[in-house]
Scaffold this active site. Structure first.
Site, PDB file in Angstrom:
ATOM      1  N   THR A 269      21.162  23.566  20.913  1.00 58.40           N
ATOM      2  CA  THR A 269      21.194  23.361  22.354  1.00 58.40           C
ATOM      3  C   THR A 269      21.567  24.678  23.018  1.00 58.40           C
ATOM      4  OG1 THR A 269      21.995  21.987  24.165  1.00 58.40           O
ATOM      5  CG2 THR A 269      23.565  22.412  22.383  1.00 58.40           C
ATOM      6  N   GLU A 270      20.957  24.938  24.191  1.00 58.26           N
ATOM      7  CA  GLU A 270      21.003  26.269  24.799  1.00 58.26           C
ATOM      8  C   GLU A 270      22.414  26.752  25.117  1.00 58.26           C
ATOM      9  OE1 GLU A 270      18.820  23.703  25.421  1.00 58.26           O
ATOM     10  OE2 GLU A 270      17.785  24.264  27.251  1.00 58.26           O
ATOM     11  N   ASN A 271      23.320  25.812  25.391  1.00 62.01           N
ATOM     12  CA  ASN A 271      24.662  26.234  25.796  1.00 62.01           C
ATOM     13  C   ASN A 271      25.552  26.604  24.614  1.00 62.01           C
ATOM     14  OD1 ASN A 271      24.435  23.344  25.418  1.00 62.01           O
ATOM     15  ND2 ASN A 271      26.575  23.214  26.022  1.00 62.01           N
TER      16      ASN A 271
END
Lengths: 230, 239
Positions: free
Chosen positions: A54-56
């Site tokens: 996930t990007e975060n």
């Protein structure tokens, strides 16, 4: 089979997600876009070891926690609470997008407003009104070995979402390699839509009529078979 | 070299009108709520700092943190990737009324522009946004048969960041996905102000566990029981 009704007999989002999940390879690193694509993880086939990004800044996250068990420092890019699988890791945003653009992900699956036959994707805004927001969509379409889309085959008004040329603002150029729709599975190769599977009972003519660009075939087109109880 | 500041109010006392301020966090995780609220307190008491440019992934949620800054009228411009969140009324209202500027940057490009500033790299090429309206007017170049867009570094006058463990020389760790933009922003600002949940003496953090080395941090303040933005939003807190 002229009694096929496209709006009534099309696949549900869960069935589209199930079909997309069947193609996730064992041992792969996968990013599922916020919203509809996230559902794919629920249908990951037994026995396949998949690591979700996930990007975060989390690799190796698992299911959502039970209600009341959330830790809001442990979220995904959709800002939903997540849990960690053994072997998970945290990293900062520049490392996270190095994984994306650097070709380290095997698969990214996104939603779409429109997909063009050359692989152009429009999925971040539909016009110039309102508050624009792009998030990580423009990054995710670059770098993953396969960039797939899950989408209804047509818009709410019945218009085509698979088109010759996108009319909505682009997210990326020539980036999509496969589209899982509510009616068919379609690859994008050499600037063309290649039909790989279609729902049983749906004629080529009826499918072409709701597709905004020519569907090509290479040999027989197998039926698109999904569980009926999803 | 003791970088400790005793209170959040003192930590943000030097931020002037018109400053460009990076604020760490992604949604509610890693958001330095107490530093932000100290800045709002100062604005309410003195009218300063105003006309702030805020750099963050989002544009605030609910009516706390960055959203409360916007609501208070201190923010001139947002540089972010995803302002349109579920509880982003504060930004949305000002934006649709033409009262706040927006520079929209793809998330990975935002991260890399900040990293580049911290690393002394003025520009770089990325595939992200090529052929889209966000690349309009930017130089492009082909590398190995693929097109890329040139992006520039993104610097700030101040960074407000949040960590878990800190020591008095500025070394820091982060809690879970609260890391996000914080270590990058620490590098990219002329002055980095950090709040940490636990502040110790040098040596209190195993050097092998340090994520942000103290050289990137200018001021550090302990906020022992930090508020979590998401929890505040969900309980309807208005600051």
């Amino acid at each position: 089979m002229s009694d096929f009704n496209i709006m009534a007999d099309k696949l549900s989002n869960a069935q589209i997600a199930w079909r997309a999940a069947q193609d996730i390879e064992d041992g792969s690193y996968v990013n599922l876009g916020i919203g509809f694509p996230e559902m794919i993880a629920k249908f990951q086939p037994e026995g396949r070891d998949v690591t979700y990004h996930t990007e975060n800044g989390v690799l190796g996250f698992g299911k959502a926690p039970a209600e009341g068990e959330e830790d809001w420092d442990l979220i995904n890019a959709g800002k939903k609470a997540i849990t960690l699988n053994p072997g998970a890791s945290f990293f900062h945003h520049a490392d996270s997008f190095s994984m994306v653009r650097g070709g380290h992900l095997d698969l990214a699956v996104l939603g779409a407003y429109q997909v063009a036959q050359n692989g152009d994707l429009a999925n971040w805004r539909v016009g110039s009104k309102g508050v624009p927001a792009v998030g990580g969509a423009m990054d995710l379409v670059h770098g993953a070995k396969r960039v797939a889309v899950v989408t209804d085959h047509v818009t709410k008004d019945g218009g085509p979402k698979l088109v010759e040329t996108c009319t909505f603002p682009l997210t990326g150029v020539g980036c999509v390699t496969r589209v899982y729709t509510s009616l068919a599975v379609i690859d994008i190769e050499g600037g063309k839509f290649i039909l790989r599977e279609k729902l049983p009972g749906l004629s080529m003519e009826a499918l072409q009529a709701v597709t905004g660009a020519t569907l090509h075939t290479e040999g027989d087109v197998p039926d698109l078979i999904v569980p009926q109880d999803l | 070299m003791d970088k400790t500041i005793s209170t959040v109010a003192k930590a943000v006392a030097d931020i002037p009108d018109g400053a460009q301020v990076m604020i760490g966090g992604f949604g509610g995780s890693g958001a330095p709520i107490e530093l932000i609220h100290a800045l709002i307190d100062r604005f309410r008491a003195t009218g300063s700092p105003k006309n702030i440019t805020v750099i963050n992934n989002n544009a605030g949620n609910g009516y706390i943190g960055i959203a409360a800054m916007i609501k208070a009228g201190m923010v001139k411009k947002m540089i972010c990737s995803f302002p349109r969140s579920s509880n982003a009324e504060a930004f949305n209202e000002k934006f649709l009324a033409g009262e706040i500027e927006l520079e929209l940057v793809p998330q990975g490009t935002l991260a890399e522009r900040i990293r580049a500033a911290g690393a002394g790299i003025p520009a770089f090429y990325t595939p992200t946004s090529f052929g889209t309206e966000l690349a309009e007017g930017k130089p492009t170049e082909e590398f190995d048969g693929k097109m890329y867009v040139r992006e520039s570094w993104l610097k700030a006058d101040f960074a407000l960041i949040k960590g878990q463990l800190g020591d008095t020389v500025g070394n820091m760790t982060y809690r879970m996905a609260g890391r996000n933009f914080n270590p990058l922003m620490a590098m990219a600002a002329a002055k980095t102000i950090a709040q940490v949940s636990e502040l110790g003496e040098p040596g209190s953090i195993d050097p092998q566990q340090v994520i942000t080395p103290g050289i990137f941090v200018d001021a550090i303040v302990e906020v022992a029981q930090p508020q979590q933005e998401e929890v505040l939003v969900r309980t309807g807190v208005v600051y």
